[in-house]
Design a protein around this motif. Structure first.
Motif, PDB file in Angstrom:
ATOM      1  N   GLU A 230       0.834  -1.205   0.000  1.00 10.53           N
ATOM      2  CA  GLU A 230       0.000   0.000   0.000  1.00 10.53           C
ATOM      3  C   GLU A 230       0.871   1.258   0.000  1.00 10.53           C
ATOM      4  O   GLU A 230       0.512   2.275  -0.604  1.00 10.53           O
ATOM      5  N   PHE A 231       2.039   1.199   0.658  1.00 11.41           N
ATOM      6  CA  PHE A 231       2.991   2.307   0.576  1.00 11.41           C
ATOM      7  C   PHE A 231       3.444   2.502  -0.869  1.00 11.41           C
ATOM      8  O   PHE A 231       3.499   3.626  -1.380  1.00 11.41           O
ATOM      9  N   ALA A 232       3.821   1.400  -1.507  1.00 12.88           N
ATOM     10  CA  ALA A 232       4.336   1.478  -2.879  1.00 12.88           C
ATOM     11  C   ALA A 232       3.279   2.023  -3.830  1.00 12.88           C
ATOM     12  O   ALA A 232       3.581   2.827  -4.723  1.00 12.88           O
ATOM     13  N   ARG A 233       2.035   1.604  -3.632  1.00 12.72           N
ATOM     14  CA  ARG A 233       0.957   2.113  -4.484  1.00 12.72           C
ATOM     15  C   ARG A 233       0.818   3.619  -4.318  1.00 12.72           C
ATOM     16  O   ARG A 233       0.608   4.350  -5.296  1.00 12.72           O
ATOM     17  N   GLY A 234       0.956   4.094  -3.094  1.00 16.07           N
ATOM     18  CA  GLY A 234       0.872   5.528  -2.858  1.00 16.07           C
ATOM     19  C   GLY A 234       1.998   6.295  -3.517  1.00 16.07           C
ATOM     20  O   GLY A 234       1.784   7.357  -4.120  1.00 16.07           O
ATOM     21  N   VAL A 235       3.237   5.762  -3.435  1.00 19.42           N
ATOM     22  CA  VAL A 235       4.372   6.437  -4.081  1.00 19.42           C
ATOM     23  C   VAL A 235       4.197   6.447  -5.584  1.00 19.42           C
ATOM     24  O   VAL A 235       4.504   7.439  -6.253  1.00 19.42           O
ATOM     25  N   LYS A 236       3.687   5.349  -6.130  1.00 18.54           N
ATOM     26  CA  LYS A 236       3.454   5.291  -7.579  1.00 18.54           C
ATOM     27  C   LYS A 236       2.406   6.318  -8.006  1.00 18.54           C
ATOM     28  O   LYS A 236       2.566   6.995  -9.037  1.00 18.54           O
ATOM     29  N   LEU A 237       1.362   6.458  -7.206  1.00 17.68           N
ATOM     30  CA  LEU A 237       0.356   7.488  -7.501  1.00 17.68           C
ATOM     31  C   LEU A 237       0.999   8.874  -7.548  1.00 17.68           C
ATOM     32  O   LEU A 237       0.714   9.686  -8.441  1.00 17.68           O
ATOM     33  N   ALA A 238       1.865   9.145  -6.580  1.00 14.96           N
ATOM     34  CA  ALA A 238       2.539  10.441  -6.521  1.00 14.96           C
ATOM     35  C   ALA A 238       3.447  10.646  -7.725  1.00 14.96           C
ATOM     36  O   ALA A 238       3.460  11.724  -8.336  1.00 14.96           O
TER      37      ALA A 238
END
Length: 348
Positions: A230-238
């Motif tokens: 979920e952290f990685a998904r957030g960074v990818k969104l950013a």
């Protein structure tokens, strides 16, 4: 996060969100009480949101059904006081076993002891309750982080500016953080420019907001270690929102079908993850509880080994879903942890 543990207990009754009805037919060749069936076990989570936790629950449900267990599932809302109340509810339901999935150790010790005092068997997944009577199910978090960081060094060398996503107080993240700290100590050219993170029912989106600020303030960051999907998904969104996906590489832990799709899509900055099958971890947690209830030997530490999954290898193998992954990498769909001849383990 730890301040949650100091909240007063809620007086509200917290409902179960799912009850797996057992047939109470019993399991042929099984020891008591599984020879009669209908054994009540509670699964009490701290976090339910996110693909990993949903898959974990699905694996627990599948194993419970195979064992003819009456599984009572309580929702996780990232609320320490609520989780305490759920444990007390499970005790009052007369369960034979409780599986605790994540949580804050300092808020759980006394209520878990109440369960043990009543003869209820307790198993913990990714929360260290520091009790020799409680088997600890883990994903081998040190190995998981080590495999990810070996790939980071292979792809980027040992001289780069990094972002790091971390929230203290969660056993798996704390163990992964130990490996990250050692990696930086061993590789002085790796400079952590920004640290951020959030665990909530909107982890990905809230982490994305923090990542945008961190990446904007530190445009020289080329690698982000985000050891939770979920952290990685957030960074990818950013990264997508800032238009810097081609300049950034994201390395993570854990995997789901949604993760695989995001990793393998064209132009994705998410280049690798290291994971166990969360459904297998859920099944192992239930098996450990069953062995405890049956009075059979269970190791104190039950470790499930992870697998490195790179963007390149997933694309080459044509993996698009968790089911594909399990079919193409058989070790991903099985574990010999917490097994016995009477426990069905062909679930997926």
């Amino acid at each position: 996060m730890k301040s949650l543990a100091r909240l007063a207990l809620s007086a509200a009754v917290i409902p179960l969100i799912f009850i797996q009805g057992a047939k109470a037919d019993g399991l042929s060749g099984a020891p008591a009480p599984f020879d009669k069936g209908g054994v009540k076990v509670a699964l009490i989570s701290y976090i339910s949101a996110g693909d990993f936790f949903q898959a974990y629950q699905a694996g627990a449900e599948a194993q419970a059904k195979a064992l003819d267990i009456d599984l009572r599932i309580f929702p996780g809302r990232q609320d320490a006081a609520e989780q305490r109340e759920q444990i007390l509810q499970a005790i009052n339901l007369g369960v034979s076993g409780i599986v605790i999935d994540h949580g804050l150790p300092e808020s759980l010790g006394d209520v878990v002891q109440q369960a043990l005092d009543k003869g209820i068997k307790v198993v913990a997944f990714d929360v260290n309750l520091n009790n020799p009577k409680i088997p600890q199910v883990e994903q081998s978090d040190h190995e998981l982080a080590s495999l990810a960081l070996e790939q980071v060094a292979k792809d980027n060398g040992k001289d780069f500016k990094a972002g790091y996503v971390y929230v203290a107080g969660f056993a798996p993240l704390d163990r992964r953080n130990e490996v990250w700290d050692k990696f930086k100590s061993d590789n002085k050219g790796v400079v952590e420019k920004a640290r951020f993170g959030n665990v909530s029912d909107t982890t990905a989106t809230s982490t994305a907001d923090q990542a945008k600020a961190a990446l904007t303030a530190n445009p020289d960051i080329s690698v982000v270690f985000a050891p939770y999907d979920e952290f990685a998904r957030g960074v990818k969104l950013a990264a997508n929102g800032l238009g810097i996906s081609s300049k950034l590489k994201i390395y993570s832990a854990d995997v789901s079908t949604a993760d695989i799709q995001e990793i393998t899509e064209v132009g994705s900055p998410w280049v690798a993850t290291v994971a166990t099958n969360p459904a297998v971890v859920g099944a192992v947690s239930i098996r450990a509880a069953a062995l405890e209830i049956a009075g059979q030997a269970v190791p104190h530490q039950i470790t499930i080994k992870p697998t490195l999954l790179t963007q390149e290898s997933l694309r080459a193998a044509g993996v698009k879903t968790i089911e594909d992954l399990a079919a193409k990498i058989p070790a991903f769909s099985t574990s010999d942890a917490a097994t016995a001849s009477w426990i069905p383990d062909k679930l997926f």
